[in-house]
Scaffold this active site. Structure first.
Site, PDB file in Angstrom:
ATOM      1  N   TYR A  20      -5.323 -21.697  -3.062  1.00  0.00           N
ATOM      2  CA  TYR A  20      -6.174 -21.603  -1.869  1.00  0.00           C
ATOM      3  C   TYR A  20      -7.591 -22.129  -2.127  1.00  0.00           C
ATOM      4  O   TYR A  20      -8.579 -21.414  -1.923  1.00  0.00           O
ATOM      5  CB  TYR A  20      -6.267 -20.151  -1.371  1.00  0.00           C
ATOM      6  N   TYR A  40       2.428  -9.635   3.798  1.00  0.00           N
ATOM      7  CA  TYR A  40       2.385 -10.888   3.026  1.00  0.00           C
ATOM      8  C   TYR A  40       3.703 -11.029   2.266  1.00  0.00           C
ATOM      9  O   TYR A  40       4.127 -10.094   1.587  1.00  0.00           O
ATOM     10  CB  TYR A  40       1.208 -10.911   2.038  1.00  0.00           C
ATOM     11  N   ASP A  51      10.502  -6.076   0.417  1.00  0.00           N
ATOM     12  CA  ASP A  51       9.849  -7.020  -0.484  1.00  0.00           C
ATOM     13  C   ASP A  51       9.070  -6.215  -1.525  1.00  0.00           C
ATOM     14  O   ASP A  51       7.963  -5.748  -1.268  1.00  0.00           O
ATOM     15  CB  ASP A  51       8.925  -7.936   0.332  1.00  0.00           C
ATOM     16  N   LYS A 111       7.194 -11.114  -9.916  1.00  0.00           N
ATOM     17  CA  LYS A 111       5.929 -10.814 -10.606  1.00  0.00           C
ATOM     18  C   LYS A 111       6.107 -10.117 -11.962  1.00  0.00           C
ATOM     19  O   LYS A 111       6.249 -10.785 -12.973  1.00  0.00           O
ATOM     20  CB  LYS A 111       5.048  -9.987  -9.678  1.00  0.00           C
TER      21      LYS A 111
HETATM   22  N1  PMP Z   1       5.794 -11.065  -1.593  1.00  0.00           N
HETATM   23  C1  PMP Z   1       4.768 -10.310  -1.980  1.00  0.00           C
HETATM   24  C2  PMP Z   1       4.669  -8.885  -1.503  1.00  0.00           C
HETATM   25  C3  PMP Z   1       3.790 -10.847  -2.826  1.00  0.00           C
HETATM   26  O1  PMP Z   1       2.734 -10.089  -3.200  1.00  0.00           O
HETATM   27  C4  PMP Z   1       3.921 -12.179  -3.266  1.00  0.00           C
HETATM   28  C5  PMP Z   1       2.899 -12.827  -4.200  1.00  0.00           C
HETATM   29  N2  PMP Z   1       1.601 -12.468  -4.036  1.00  0.00           N
HETATM   30  C6  PMP Z   1       5.021 -12.924  -2.847  1.00  0.00           C
HETATM   31  C7  PMP Z   1       5.943 -12.331  -2.019  1.00  0.00           C
HETATM   32  C8  PMP Z   1       5.202 -14.360  -3.273  1.00  0.00           C
HETATM   33  O2  PMP Z   1       5.514 -14.453  -4.608  1.00  0.00           O
HETATM   34  P1  PMP Z   1       5.206 -15.811  -5.426  1.00  0.00           P
HETATM   35  O3  PMP Z   1       3.731 -15.980  -5.430  1.00  0.00           O
HETATM   36  O4  PMP Z   1       5.808 -15.557  -6.773  1.00  0.00           O
HETATM   37  O5  PMP Z   1       5.914 -16.909  -4.696  1.00  0.00           O
END
Ligand code: PMP
Length: 435
Positions: free
Chosen positions: A16, A144, A257, A286
């Site tokens: 970003y 997100y 998620d 992650k």
């Molecule tokens: N879902 C959530 C809740 C996240 O926090 C993130 C990453 N910040 C993602 C999906 C996307 O993961 P990535 O950056 O490994 O593509």
């Protein structure tokens, strides 16, 4: 200094950022334990776990060893038609750790991809039932889920780039975000969960959306209990429990998620456990590799998997080149073993206590809107957005690595952090407020 920062500034995109007017980036020489050492010599206590990932700290001997040993066997082989022990061992571990019933594993290459996979699974599931119209998603504002197109389409419509990509992303359904209240007394939580009431105000809207659109909805997708990048908001597990009931009632799937929340960060192995629910599909990523490399997974139930495979395609239609990468799986196996060996629950409880001890007093500052802590997550929400360049430089001067966004100055330190580290991180935030 050996690193060409001028080239970095002119040619390399960071997350970003602008390439014509980038904010400064700090060159890192090495990182070990909870410390990041810059090329310029400063040693910074890490408050970010490299975005929720490096839970065991950096340069961990056990994780290093897993990588070296695996690289001597094979770094990668295609997963089409071949398989290997690191992937099988990891998938077994994930099935063991995940909420009951999630027993089929798709190994994806990043969090966003695992969200794409989850959404495709939901669509293929309903196609197999000849319900082609069930292809929209219902979610909440302030969410997100990643930066790829399907993931972006279920991110918060205002914060989440929808205006930029409006004509390209699919239009889904958004309810207001759950009320940001997590019970202070966690012992009362079970009792409150028993009393979960579908008629609560904040559920009325989502219930209405389900009532009106369930024939078009494939799944509800949500970050369980903690909305991360969309505002670092913690909400009541009752809401999640109610969503599980509503999903059953209206015949839609529930996708959790857990990419940010998974592997202990909230004080439970998975945040779904706060509500004692099993989603139909769950994404993890992650921290899965202890922050060493990119890997994610999408888990689902036998019911969903079987139905997908009984459908028109007969298979699940996704298969990335680096699926099940042995190096990533080997380091993930070692990282999950470390969680258990290190007694992650105690580590997270300690971090939570120290975050409370050192962050709560900051709530007294006039600039502070709210201070909240859950597990190894500490958030100082300010009344006004912070000036990024200045605050970043200030924190580096203070010897800490904290990367705020907007009004949020937040900490998600490695689980191995000690009291002195949390004190230093919180002290730097306090110093900024006094500054
Ligand atoms: N879902 C959530 C809740 C996240 O926090 C993130 C990453 N910040 C993602 C999906 C996307 O993961 P990535 O950056 O490994 O593509």
């Amino acid at each position: 200094m050996s690193i060409d920062l001028e080239f970095d500034r002119k040619h390399i995109w960071h997350p970003y950022t602008s390439l014509t007017n980038p904010l400064p980036t700090y060159p890192v020489k090495s990182a070990c334990g909870v410390e990041i050492t810059l090329e310029t010599g400063e040693v910074l206590v890490d408050g970010m776990s490299s975005w929720w990932a490096a839970v065991h700290g950096y340069n961990h001997p056990k994780l290093n060893q897993a990588l070296v040993e695996q690289s001597q066997q094979m770094s990668h082989v295609m997963f089409g038609g071949l398989t290997h022990k690191p992937a099988v061992d990891l998938s077994k571990k994930l099935v063991d750790l995940a909420p009951n019933g999630l027993e089929k594993v798709f190994l994806a290459d990043s969090g966003s991809v695992s969200v794409e996979v989850a959404m495709k699974m939901a669509i293929q599931y309903w196609q197999s039932e000849h319900k082609q119209d069930k292809c929209r998603f219902l979610t909440v504002k302030n969410g997100y889920h990643g930066d790829t197109f399907a993931a972006m389409s279920v991110c918060d419509p205002v914060n989440g780039m929808h205006t930029l990509f409006n004509k390209t992303i699919n239009q889904h359904l958004f309810a207001n975000a759950p009320t940001p209240i997590f019970p202070k007394d966690k012992n009362e939580l079970d009792e409150q969960l028993e009393k979960a009431d579908l008629a609560q105000d904040h559920l009325i809207e989502i219930t209405q959306l389900l009532k009106a659109h369930h024939n078009d909805i494939a799944a509800i997708i949500i970050e369980p209990v903690v909305q991360g990048a969309g505002g670092m908001r913690f909400y009541h597990p009752q809401y999640l429990k109610a969503l599980r009931q509503l999903a059953n009632q209206y015949n839609v799937l529930l996708i959790a998620d857990e990419i940010a929340t998974g592997f202990g960060r909230t004080g439970k192995m998975f945040a779904c456990e706060w509500a004692d629910i099993t989603p139909d599909i769950m994404c993890v990523g992650k921290a899965i590799t202890g922050g060493y490399m990119t890997l994610a997974a999408t888990l689902t139930t036998s019911k969903v998997a079987e139905q997908i495979c009984n459908g028109q395609a007969g298979v699940f239609m996704h298969g990335p080149t680096f699926m099940g990468n042995p190096l990533a799986c080997a380091v993930a196996n070692a990282s999950l073993e470390l969680l258990i060996e290190n007694n992650w629950k105690e580590q997270v409880a300690n971090v939570e206590n120290w975050l409370n001890k050192y962050l709560q007093p900051i709530a007294e500052f006039a600039q502070v809107e709210d201070v909240r802590v859950l597990g190894a997550i500490g958030v100082v929400e300010l009344k006004e957005p912070v000036p990024m360049e200045q605050i970043q430089a200030f924190f580096v001067e203070q010897g800490v690595w904290i990367r705020p966004f907007g009004k949020l100055v937040y900490l998600m330190p490695p689980f191995i952090s000690e009291e002195k580290h949390i004190k230093k991180l919180a002290g730097a935030i306090e110093a900024w407020l006094k500054n």
